[in-house]
Design an enzyme around this catalytic site. Structure first.
Site, PDB file in Angstrom:
ATOM      1  CE  LYS A 178      -4.139  -1.959   2.127  1.00 27.19           C
ATOM      2  NZ  LYS A 178      -5.183  -1.817   3.146  1.00 27.19           N
TER       3      LYS A 178
ATOM      4  CG  ASP B 177      -8.207   0.403   3.314  1.00 27.62           C
ATOM      5  OD1 ASP B 177      -8.991  -0.446   2.838  1.00 27.62           O
ATOM      6  OD2 ASP B 177      -6.971   0.260   3.308  1.00 27.62           O
TER       7      ASP B 177
END
Ligand SMILES: NC(=O)c1ccc[n+]([C@@H]2O[C@H](COP(=O)([O-])OP(=O)(O)OC[C@H]3O[C@@H](n4cnc5c(N)ncnc54)[C@H](OP(=O)(O)O)[C@@H]3O)[C@@H](O)[C@H]2O)c1
Length: 270
Positions: free
Chosen positions: A71, A107
């Site tokens: 990420k 997220d």
């Protein structure tokens, strides 16, 4: 479904590939929306990430979800990282726009939408357990929604750095949970992932809060069981995953995926 020369390709890059339910969820949503696309899982070790993104670019892959451990590292391979993902410091979604690859973070909005289904967040006192990548997304979202956030972590110095960066109200060690009355508690530590452990003492859990675990394997973690026993309302990390997946589909197609279909596909993929 029938795969044709026009079928778009999407996927998730992660390592190890393990047991990801994302292909099941996205393919179900594509089918329900009538989107001509397939979604696959790609096991990409860290040393191949640059090659993988170049390959995705060359092949015209429309969207990639980016999971552990990529990420942060993925950002240097993209044409642009949007302002929110830059602030969070992590990209979990790469969407092709024309010839450009754009990094975003879903997220945070996934977690916030899951929480907001149950509670209004403005003005609430929230405690975030953990100070890693998922914590950054949660703290960003909770502060953005006007919650007063305290960050508790195994390594308090990391919580302190995060609290200062995002102007959170406080920080401390996991063991101080009982000193921080709260309306919303979110676990973002990896404790409980495929194990029957909790990051905190059950006696310190709030009795009336909404308690969400970002861990979704198992669906009901030890923390959630303990919280339920204390009388708290609980929310599985499954919902964070479901809402962030819906947001990914919206980013690419501008269509609203059904949360129920994503949820059913998640359950069926176990
Ligand atoms: N539901 C969803 O959609 C979703 C999305 C993203 C992530 N997640 C989940 O969130 C979890 C964390 O991911 P991440 O990317 O934030 O990981 P990360 O950046 O590696 O952070 C891990 C965090 O867990 C803490 N931790 C690890 N082992 C611990 C232990 N034994 N005792 C106490 N604390 C411990 C770390 O504390 P230290 O700082 O002290 O090391 C750190 O705060 C994972 O389980 C992941 O699956 C779920």
């Amino acid at each position: 479904m029938r795969i044709t020369p026009n079928t778009d390709v999407c996927g998730i890059v992660l390592h190890p590939v393990g047991h990801t339910r994302s292909p099941a969820m996205h393919n179900a949503a594509f089918a329900a929306l009538g989107i001509d696309a397939v979604y696959a899982a790609f096991d990409v070790p860290p040393e191949r990430l640059g090659d993988a993104v170049r390959g995705a670019r060359a092949l015209g892959i429309r969207q990639l979800a980016v999971s552990i451990p990529h990420k942060v590292a993925v950002m240097e391979h993209l044409d642009e990282v949007d302002a929110t993902a830059r602030q969070i410091g992590a990209v979990n979604t790469v969407t092709r726009q024309g010839d450009r690859l754009i990094g975003s973070n879903t997220d945070w909005i996934g977690a916030i939408q899951a929480l907001e289904r149950e509670r209004k967040l403005a003005g609430t006192r929230a405690v975030v357990l953990g100070a890693g990548g998922a914590a950054r997304a949660l703290v960003y979202g909770l502060v953005e929604r006007g919650a007063e956030v305290v960050i508790l972590n195994r390594t308090p110095a990391r919580a302190q750095r995060l609290a200062e960066e995002f102007s959170a109200a406080g920080y401390g060690a996991l063991s101080t949970l009982g000193d921080h009355p709260c309306d919303v508690l979110v676990n973002t530590t990896s404790v409980g992932l495929r194990s029957d452990e909790s990051p905190v003492d059950p006696a310190a859990l709030p009795k009336t809060a909404l308690v969400m675990d970002s861990v979704y394997d198992p669906i009901e973690t030890r923390l959630l069981r303990d919280a339920k026993q204390r009388g708290a309302q609980t929310l599985s990390g499954k919902w964070m995953l479901v809402y962030q997946a819906a947001e990914q589909i919206r980013l690419w197609t501008n269509r609203e995926a059904s949360v129920d279909i994503l949820s059913q596909a998640f359950d069926a993929a176990k």
